[in-house]
Design a protein around this motif. Structure first.
Motif, mmCIF file in Angstrom:
data_model
loop_
_atom_site.group_PDB
_atom_site.id
_atom_site.type_symbol
_atom_site.label_atom_id
_atom_site.label_comp_id
_atom_site.label_asym_id
_atom_site.label_seq_id
_atom_site.Cartn_x
_atom_site.Cartn_y
_atom_site.Cartn_z
ATOM 1 N N ILE B 64 52.852 27.971 48.768
ATOM 2 C CA ILE B 64 53.503 28.113 47.474
ATOM 3 C C ILE B 64 52.529 28.672 46.431
ATOM 4 C CG2 ILE B 64 55.130 26.980 45.899
ATOM 5 C CD1 ILE B 64 55.208 24.627 47.874
ATOM 6 N N VAL B 65 51.547 29.437 46.913
ATOM 7 C CA VAL B 65 50.615 30.072 45.994
ATOM 8 C C VAL B 65 50.988 31.537 45.826
ATOM 9 C CG1 VAL B 65 48.195 30.661 45.554
ATOM 10 C CG2 VAL B 65 48.762 28.524 46.722
ATOM 11 N N GLU B 66 51.092 31.985 44.573
ATOM 12 C CA GLU B 66 51.398 33.392 44.302
ATOM 13 C C GLU B 66 50.136 34.240 44.346
ATOM 14 O OE1 GLU B 66 53.304 33.908 40.557
ATOM 15 O OE2 GLU B 66 54.924 32.518 40.993
ATOM 16 N N HIS B 67 50.286 35.455 44.856
ATOM 17 C CA HIS B 67 49.194 36.417 44.776
ATOM 18 C C HIS B 67 49.721 37.736 44.234
ATOM 19 C CE1 HIS B 67 46.041 34.083 46.705
ATOM 20 N NE2 HIS B 67 46.990 33.588 47.465
ATOM 21 N N VAL B 68 49.150 38.167 43.115
ATOM 22 C CA VAL B 68 49.596 39.403 42.480
ATOM 23 C C VAL B 68 49.024 40.604 43.225
ATOM 24 C CG1 VAL B 68 49.457 40.811 40.402
ATOM 25 C CG2 VAL B 68 49.832 38.345 40.204
ATOM 26 N N LEU B 69 49.918 41.475 43.688
ATOM 27 C CA LEU B 69 49.462 42.709 44.328
ATOM 28 C C LEU B 69 49.194 43.773 43.277
ATOM 29 C CD1 LEU B 69 48.846 44.482 46.760
ATOM 30 C CD2 LEU B 69 51.286 44.982 46.952
ATOM 31 N N ASN B 70 50.154 43.983 42.370
ATOM 32 C CA ASN B 70 49.990 45.025 41.362
ATOM 33 C C ASN B 70 50.655 44.669 40.039
ATOM 34 O OD1 ASN B 70 48.496 47.333 42.345
ATOM 35 N ND2 ASN B 70 50.129 47.617 43.854
ATOM 36 N N PHE B 71 50.075 45.180 38.985
ATOM 37 C CA PHE B 71 50.744 45.220 37.696
ATOM 38 C C PHE B 71 51.216 46.644 37.465
ATOM 39 C CE2 PHE B 71 47.593 41.778 36.949
ATOM 40 C CZ PHE B 71 48.486 40.764 36.654
ATOM 41 N N ALA B 72 52.318 46.797 36.748
ATOM 42 C CA ALA B 72 52.751 48.142 36.359
ATOM 43 C C ALA B 72 53.172 48.104 34.909
ATOM 44 C CB ALA B 72 53.918 48.610 37.229
ATOM 45 N N CYS B 73 52.440 48.841 34.091
ATOM 46 C CA CYS B 73 52.878 48.985 32.706
ATOM 47 C C CYS B 73 53.301 50.433 32.487
ATOM 48 C CB CYS B 73 51.799 48.518 31.737
ATOM 49 S SG CYS B 73 50.147 49.016 32.175
ATOM 50 N N GLU B 74 53.557 50.767 31.230
ATOM 51 C CA GLU B 74 54.044 52.105 30.864
ATOM 52 C C GLU B 74 53.377 53.230 31.670
ATOM 53 O OE1 GLU B 74 54.550 52.306 26.562
ATOM 54 O OE2 GLU B 74 54.096 54.458 26.692
ATOM 55 N N GLY B 75 54.207 54.018 32.331
ATOM 56 C CA GLY B 75 53.675 55.181 33.040
ATOM 57 C C GLY B 75 53.278 54.922 34.481
ATOM 58 N N TYR B 76 53.475 53.669 34.965
ATOM 59 C CA TYR B 76 53.127 53.340 36.341
ATOM 60 C C TYR B 76 54.357 53.257 37.238
ATOM 61 C CZ TYR B 76 48.232 52.163 35.401
ATOM 62 O OH TYR B 76 46.903 52.209 35.075
ATOM 63 N N PRO B 166 50.113 36.530 31.075
ATOM 64 C CA PRO B 166 49.476 35.211 31.180
ATOM 65 C C PRO B 166 48.191 35.317 31.985
ATOM 66 C CG PRO B 166 51.798 35.070 31.760
ATOM 67 C CD PRO B 166 51.497 36.519 31.558
ATOM 68 N N GLN B 167 47.157 34.626 31.549
ATOM 69 C CA GLN B 167 45.863 34.840 32.198
ATOM 70 C C GLN B 167 45.819 34.315 33.623
ATOM 71 O OE1 GLN B 167 43.011 32.888 29.604
ATOM 72 N NE2 GLN B 167 42.652 31.282 31.073
ATOM 73 N N LYS B 168 46.716 33.396 33.944
ATOM 74 C CA LYS B 168 46.726 32.902 35.322
ATOM 75 C C LYS B 168 47.138 34.002 36.296
ATOM 76 C CE LYS B 168 51.356 30.958 35.747
ATOM 77 N NZ LYS B 168 52.060 29.850 36.401
ATOM 78 N N GLN B 169 47.817 35.034 35.756
ATOM 79 C CA GLN B 169 48.198 36.128 36.636
ATOM 80 C C GLN B 169 47.083 37.136 36.802
ATOM 81 O OE1 GLN B 169 52.130 37.475 35.708
ATOM 82 N NE2 GLN B 169 52.851 35.366 35.757
ATOM 83 N N ILE B 170 46.234 37.213 35.806
ATOM 84 C CA ILE B 170 45.032 38.031 35.973
ATOM 85 C C ILE B 170 44.112 37.337 36.970
ATOM 86 C CG2 ILE B 170 43.007 38.969 34.803
ATOM 87 C CD1 ILE B 170 44.804 39.177 32.278
ATOM 88 N N ALA B 171 44.026 36.013 36.849
ATOM 89 C CA ALA B 171 43.248 35.229 37.815
ATOM 90 C C ALA B 171 43.724 35.527 39.233
ATOM 91 C CB ALA B 171 43.385 33.744 37.518
ATOM 92 N N SER B 172 45.042 35.499 39.405
ATOM 93 C CA SER B 172 45.615 35.747 40.728
ATOM 94 C C SER B 172 45.280 37.150 41.222
ATOM 95 C CB SER B 172 47.127 35.564 40.668
ATOM 96 O OG SER B 172 47.742 36.072 41.821
ATOM 97 N N TYR B 173 45.352 38.124 40.311
ATOM 98 C CA TYR B 173 45.058 39.511 40.695
ATOM 99 C C TYR B 173 43.619 39.666 41.171
ATOM 100 C CZ TYR B 173 44.629 44.613 40.321
ATOM 101 O OH TYR B 173 44.403 45.941 40.584
ATOM 102 N N ILE B 174 42.679 39.057 40.442
ATOM 103 C CA ILE B 174 41.287 39.217 40.862
ATOM 104 C C ILE B 174 40.905 38.246 41.972
ATOM 105 C CG2 ILE B 174 40.608 40.130 38.594
ATOM 106 C CD1 ILE B 174 39.054 37.553 38.148
ATOM 107 N N GLY B 175 41.797 37.307 42.274
ATOM 108 C CA GLY B 175 41.589 36.464 43.453
ATOM 109 C C GLY B 175 40.870 35.155 43.211
ATOM 110 N N VAL B 176 41.147 34.507 42.068
ATOM 111 C CA VAL B 176 40.598 33.163 41.832
ATOM 112 C C VAL B 176 41.709 32.261 41.301
ATOM 113 C CG1 VAL B 176 38.242 33.953 41.361
ATOM 114 C CG2 VAL B 176 39.861 33.726 39.473
ATOM 115 N N THR B 177 41.460 30.959 41.263
ATOM 116 C CA THR B 177 42.450 30.019 40.723
ATOM 117 C C THR B 177 42.425 30.085 39.198
ATOM 118 O OG1 THR B 177 40.816 28.241 40.687
ATOM 119 C CG2 THR B 177 42.189 28.427 42.660
ATOM 120 N N PRO B 178 43.522 29.696 38.553
ATOM 121 C CA PRO B 178 43.565 29.674 37.090
ATOM 122 C C PRO B 178 42.471 28.774 36.508
ATOM 123 C CG PRO B 178 45.743 29.223 37.998
ATOM 124 C CD PRO B 178 44.808 29.330 39.151
ATOM 125 N N GLU B 179 42.191 27.658 37.168
ATOM 126 C CA GLU B 179 41.168 26.725 36.680
ATOM 127 C C GLU B 179 39.788 27.384 36.687
ATOM 128 O OE1 GLU B 179 43.234 26.089 39.117
ATOM 129 O OE2 GLU B 179 44.519 24.430 38.500
#
Lengths: 191, 191
Positions: B64-76, B166-179
């Motif tokens: 039940i742990v999420e892992h972000v593969l990609n973010f997409a903002c304007e133009g992606y 949310p910063q917990k999603q940046i944490a997930s993207y770079i591969g660490v826990t929010p804590e």
DNA sequence: TATTTTTCTTAATCTAGGTTAAGTGCTAGC
DNA sequence: GCTAGCACTTAACCTAGATTAAGAAAAATA
């Protein structure tokens, strides 16, 4: 039919004429173990297709630690995609792990072929898509699986490589040190 | 000119006619925060191009742990490439992080466009090549850099995202826990 | 405004995997 | 057939980052 034409035929259909033309734009070379086809800092000028033998691509970070990006055995393509498409110096080495017969396709010829035989653009698009999917899966595996699980997946995906390449390079591919890999392996054997 | 046509124009040149035809094969939709464009287990039927807002793709593993593969903002662009090309159920979710205007291009239309406007095959080849290069770099970074170094690279690459998601999603993207991310951040601020 | 939910922080404790170091066994040249 | 240099193993010790838990802050919802 040559291995590379079989590889192409998996995704697109070339006429005999086109096949001959394609081959005329490639060169076959033989390389001995430990040959370096590409050095870090060089501009990558060719895509490589492996007819036989084994290659690997890797980089070396500040701490003089190698990290294996890819292995390529029979039927695989390898290169430094970053350097190849940007035509800037890359940071990958490409090295021969087992005496190899390799098909070389220069960037110029590849681009030429795109215009002469547009279907090849499709072929390389599909090839790149498949690489991307494999890479994304590997990335997610590195984020979510233990070293042991990554090793199990590696064994399933590349069963032949395990006998062929030094195990410290498999360790590097899955992202652990040779020492830890050795420990992990003996732990697995004891089961 | 619309953002998506500008995006295409970076790599190939379409005539006004072709531009109109391309757009006629797409649909623009608006989505609210927390909308899910794609569920894990579904077959991905579209590629998504972000006109405005922010999306992310992620998977959820057994724990039940999420892992972000990609973010997409304007133009992606974003999608589930595995599912899209295999037309099998994928394991990615695509979720809206900020109210978004999205261009949808169905797989069928994409393939149709490849034959009607072969240049588009080139465009998507180049797009995929660039994704592959970015992915390979991220993979190597995960193998060789510390969490702190990965975070620094992230900040340089996506400076606008840091305020947006949310910063917990940046944490997930770079591969660490929010804590751990929180700890690391306060450590960096103290410097 | 109050309430609920979600995000973020802090701190104690734990562990997968890294580091260092020493020793063993190959195998490729000489 | 020796020797140098790799590749591999083992073991003691270390650390980056995980886990658990509890509280604070912020944001969404009523």
């Amino acid at each position: 039919m040559s291995l590379i034409l079989q590889n192409i035929a998996k995704h697109i259909t070339l006429s005999p004429e086109e096949q001959r033309h394609f081959l005329s734009k490639t060169e076959v070379h033989h390389f001995k173990v430990k040959s370096i086809l590409l050095h870090s800092g060089q501009i990558c000028t060719h895509s490589y297709f492996v007819n036989s033998g084994t290659l690997r691509s890797f980089n070396i970070n500040d701490n003089i630690v190698e990290h294996v990006l890819n292995f390529a055995c029979e039927g695989y393509w390898i290169g430094d995609m970053y350097s190849l498409i940007s035509q800037k110096p890359g940071n990958l080495f490409i090295e021969v792990l087992e005496d190899a017969e390799v098909v070389l396709l220069s960037k110029e010829n590849q681009e030429l072929l795109y215009t002469e035989i547009p279907k090849l653009e499709r072929f390389f698009r599909i090839l790149t898509e498949n690489s991307l999917v494999a890479n994304q899966e590997r990335l997610m595996d590195n984020l979510s699986l233990s070293a042991e699980e990554r090793f199990e997946k590696f064994c399933k995906k590349y069963p032949t490589l395990i006998q062929k390449v030094p195990q410290k390079q498999i360790a590097s591919y899955i992202g652990v040190t040779p020492e830890f890999f050795s420990k992990m392996k003996s732990r697995l054997l004891r089961k």
